[in-house]
Write a protein that holds these residues in place. Structure first.
Motif, PDB file in Angstrom:
ATOM      1  N   LYS A 136      67.280  48.631  80.889  1.00 12.23           N
ATOM      2  CA  LYS A 136      67.198  49.103  82.274  1.00 12.23           C
ATOM      3  C   LYS A 136      68.543  49.495  82.892  1.00 12.23           C
ATOM      4  N   ILE A 137      69.615  49.370  82.124  1.00  9.28           N
ATOM      5  CA  ILE A 137      70.924  49.735  82.713  1.00  9.28           C
ATOM      6  C   ILE A 137      71.134  51.239  82.515  1.00  9.28           C
ATOM      7  N   PRO A 138      71.132  52.004  83.609  1.00  7.61           N
ATOM      8  CA  PRO A 138      71.121  53.468  83.453  1.00  7.61           C
ATOM      9  C   PRO A 138      72.378  54.027  82.784  1.00  7.61           C
ATOM     10  N   PHE A 139      73.506  53.356  82.961  1.00  2.00           N
ATOM     11  CA  PHE A 139      74.757  53.916  82.413  1.00  2.00           C
ATOM     12  C   PHE A 139      75.167  53.244  81.109  1.00  2.00           C
ATOM     13  N   LEU A 140      74.257  52.502  80.493  1.00  2.00           N
ATOM     14  CA  LEU A 140      74.573  51.846  79.218  1.00  2.00           C
ATOM     15  C   LEU A 140      74.528  52.863  78.077  1.00  2.00           C
ATOM     16  N   ARG A 141      75.602  52.918  77.291  1.00  2.00           N
ATOM     17  CA  ARG A 141      75.646  53.863  76.177  1.00  2.00           C
ATOM     18  C   ARG A 141      75.933  53.195  74.840  1.00  2.00           C
ATOM     19  N   GLY A 142      75.943  51.859  74.855  1.00  2.00           N
ATOM     20  CA  GLY A 142      76.149  51.195  73.576  1.00  2.00           C
ATOM     21  C   GLY A 142      76.223  49.693  73.725  1.00  2.00           C
ATOM     22  N   MET A 143      76.105  49.012  72.605  1.00  2.00           N
ATOM     23  CA  MET A 143      76.161  47.549  72.615  1.00  2.00           C
ATOM     24  C   MET A 143      76.670  47.039  71.277  1.00  2.00           C
ATOM     25  N   SER A 144      77.377  45.933  71.331  1.00  2.00           N
ATOM     26  CA  SER A 144      77.848  45.292  70.097  1.00  2.00           C
ATOM     27  C   SER A 144      77.772  43.783  70.297  1.00  2.00           C
ATOM     28  N   PRO A 145      76.540  43.235  70.172  1.00  2.00           N
ATOM     29  CA  PRO A 145      76.352  41.801  70.420  1.00  2.00           C
ATOM     30  C   PRO A 145      77.288  40.954  69.562  1.00  2.00           C
ATOM     31  N   TRP A 146      77.460  39.730  70.003  1.00  2.00           N
ATOM     32  CA  TRP A 146      78.361  38.777  69.343  1.00  2.00           C
ATOM     33  C   TRP A 146      77.530  37.836  68.500  1.00  2.00           C
ATOM     34  N   ILE A 147      77.447  37.922  67.187  1.00  2.00           N
ATOM     35  CA  ILE A 147      78.320  38.590  66.271  1.00  2.00           C
ATOM     36  C   ILE A 147      77.587  38.702  64.944  1.00  2.00           C
ATOM     37  N   LEU A 148      78.046  39.467  64.000  1.00  2.00           N
ATOM     38  CA  LEU A 148      77.312  39.659  62.738  1.00  2.00           C
ATOM     39  C   LEU A 148      77.163  38.347  61.958  1.00  2.00           C
TER      40      LEU A 148
END
Ligand code: GCB
Length: 596
Positions: A539-551
């Motif tokens: 729902k975040i309109p300006f979100l263009r990527g994510m890198s959750p913590w962690i592999l």
């Protein structure tokens, strides 16, 4: 000029001096070299006896002499050749149990054969040594380096002799308040010569470095430069891309420098098609080959554009932690395992946290089509007002950009992680961002910032974001604050018309520990945090990527909880033994749906 201005100008002068004075050879993979990897003799020296005398003055006869008694009566209290060994590359902590928690000095020594060649210069190149290195060849000091994750080299031409030679390195991984990073981190302080060591031969005048990338805002114009090092500065240089039958010729100036630009029709590099081209750079005295991928990266308002098209970065963060048991990752196999896990997860992007990873990771990401966020260890709370700390950070940034500036997957340079809002930090990062932009006009700049939220409402307001191209935000809704279910109820606003990457969120889970979705450290808890985060992120309109913590789970001295953490940060989607937790599949499912 008023005194304040003079001080500021001096400060800038010192910074620029550091930023330019690294003299680093690049594209080591494709140069003539002799590997010095393997077994090195070591002396563990917690009191630095090999460096300081009993008055704590630097010794002139330190261990770097690699001395042998001349006769039976001479006193020499060390002996490399009868000492124990460590493998290089490799951290010392996971090689010997007694070194697991060691922070201090270890002396390394290696003997090697060398054949003198005419018109040849030789450089000792270290992929990385954590944290401080003093390098000697045949007893003579070549130089010192500070910073645990970036490469450096020293010329050894005049010190090398025909036949047997030895190199000694004093390695010190003591943490320091004025270090970058500082005393306090959430990862293991793996010490040692952690990356490859090579002796590189180049012609008297050689191609030291070059930049060859698509020009900003263009999909078919290449722009770049070549820098020669040596006396024959005035040369004609050919640049060839054989696959498209393109050759251009340029002439270097009296500083051995030449700029160029030309148009060419190329297939662009992308995660779907990680295409690279063989590039030949041929001077009158030297030549070097590289494989380079061409792509553009840009922003337009909230959009992130790869090759002119909007993209969403399906990412994951990772430490340079070896799979299956830990330690510093340093091999191609490590890179292959880690990055293929990211591919299985459905990623097109990785955040290589919190320091520059080894070059094999970047080259593997290039082959696999994974976009990269690369960063320096300006982490949490370093000394913002100390000019030496700034110079150190500048240098690490410069070394990172110098090494990786021709690598297609790197789209973002990050200058900091979770730093406190304030004027001194702003000034510090302002200088870093300026340097990054000067060194590389083609990539985007970010920093992982923190959120300051009211209940259920987050407004991005850190003024640092004014200086960034892309805003990074770390948030731990459902772990360090609130419940997982708070996430979907949280709305996001931004004062900036820029793309956002959620550079971290997550929760600890011990593999195979099961329970309710609200039982801490269970796989269910972690999966529930991921599921709720995903609902919010959508729902975040300006979100263009994510890198959750962690592999993967990674070692951290801050995580003592017995039976659960046992000195591991357990926020990995994969355990330290390579086992996938439930949340791995939660995220995989989301990423898979995204590409459908
Ligand atoms: C963070 C840090 C990261 C930590 C993580 C955690 O915000 O950026 O280095 O490891 O949180 O697990 O707390």
């Amino acid at each position: 000029m008023n005194p304040f201005r003079i001080i500021v100008m001096f400060f800038i002068f010192v910074i620029n001096l550091y930023a330019q004075d690294i003299n680093l050879l690049t594209n080591i993979e494709n140069r003539q070299k002799q590997s010095l990897n393997g077994q090195w003799k070591i002396i563990i020296d917690p009191y630095e006896t090999g460096y300081y005398n009993y008055r704590y003055q630097p010794r002139t006869d330190g261990y770097f002499e690699n001395r042998k008694p001349k006769d039976k009566s001479e006193l020499v209290e060390y002996d490399f050749d009868n000492s124990e060994e460590l493998t290089v590359p490799g951290d010392w902590n996971t090689q010997k149990e007694k070194l697991f928690l060691y922070e201090g000095t270890i002396w390394y020594k290696k003997s090697f054969q060398y054949k003198k060649k005419n018109n040849t210069r030789s450089f000792l190149y270290f992929g990385a040594v954590n944290y401080e290195a003093i390098v000697y060849v045949n007893g003579k000091k070549l130089g010192e380096h500070v910073g645990g994750f970036t490469p450096f080299n020293f010329e050894a031409t005049n010190e090398l002799v025909e036949g047997e030679n030895f190199v000694v390195v004093k390695v010190d991984n003591k943490r320091k308040r004025e270090g970058v990073p500082t005393l306090n981190t959430d990862w293991w302080n793996y010490g040692g010569i952690t990356r490859d060591v090579d002796l590189i031969d180049v012609p008297d005048t050689f191609i030291k470095d070059y930049f060859l990338q698509l020009k900003k805002n263009s999909l078919n114009e290449i722009f770049g430069w070549v820098q020669l090092e040596g006396k024959e500065t005035l040369q004609e240089i050919k640049i060839e891309i054989p696959e498209v039958r393109k050759t251009i010729k340029i002439k270097t100036d009296e500083n051995g420098f030449a700029e160029f630009h030309f148009s060419v029709d190329l297939k662009l590099w992308s995660p779907e098609n990680p295409k690279t081209y063989t590039i030949k750079i041929i001077s009158q005295t030297d030549s070097i080959e590289d494989k380079i991928g061409f792509r553009s990266i840009d922003t337009r308002g909230n959009e992130l554009l790869l090759n002119g098209k909007s993209i969403f970065l399906r990412g994951i963060s990772l430490h340079e932690e070896a799979p299956f048991g830990g330690g510093r990752a340093n091999s191609e196999k490590d890179a292959d395992t880690l990055l293929n896990w990211a591919k299985q997860l459905g990623c097109n992007f990785v955040r290589l946290a919190h320091y520059p990873h080894n070059e094999k990771m970047i080259r593997k990401a290039e082959q696999l089509g994974l976009l990269v966020w690369a960063e320096i260890p300006v982490y949490w709370t370093i000394l913002w007002e100390n000019k030496d700390v700034l110079a150190n950070a500048e240098k690490q940034l410069t070394e990172m950009i110098t090494r990786d500036k021709n690598r297609a997957p790197v789209i973002i340079w990050s200058v900091a992680n979770e730093t406190p809002v304030g004027q001194t930090r702003y000034n510090f990062l302002y200088h870093l961002i300026k340097t990054a932009k000067e060194l590389d006009q083609t990539r985007l700049i970010t920093a992982a910032t923190e959120i300051h939220s009211e209940k259920n409402k987050i407004t991005l307001s850190d003024s640092l974001s004014n200086l960034l191209d892309v805003i990074g935000v770390n948030e731990y809704i459902g772990w360090y604050g609130g419940t997982a279910e708070d996430a979907p109820k949280t709305s996001w606003e931004s004062k900036f018309n820029k793309p956002l990457i959620i550079s971290e969120f997550g929760a600890d889970a011990k593999f195979n520990l099961h329970g309710d979705a609200h039982d801490r450290f269970t796989e269910e808890y972690q999966a529930n945090v991921y599921a709720n985060q995903i609902e919010m992120l959508k729902k975040i309109p300006f979100l263009r990527g994510m890198s959750p913590w962690i592999l993967t789970d990674f070692r951290s001295p801050r995580r003592p909880l017995p039976g659960i953490q046992d000195m591991y940060n357990r926020k990995g989607l994969i355990s330290d033994k390579g086992e996938k937790k439930q949340a791995f599949y939660t995220l995989q499912n989301f990423y898979r749906k995204m590409v459908k």
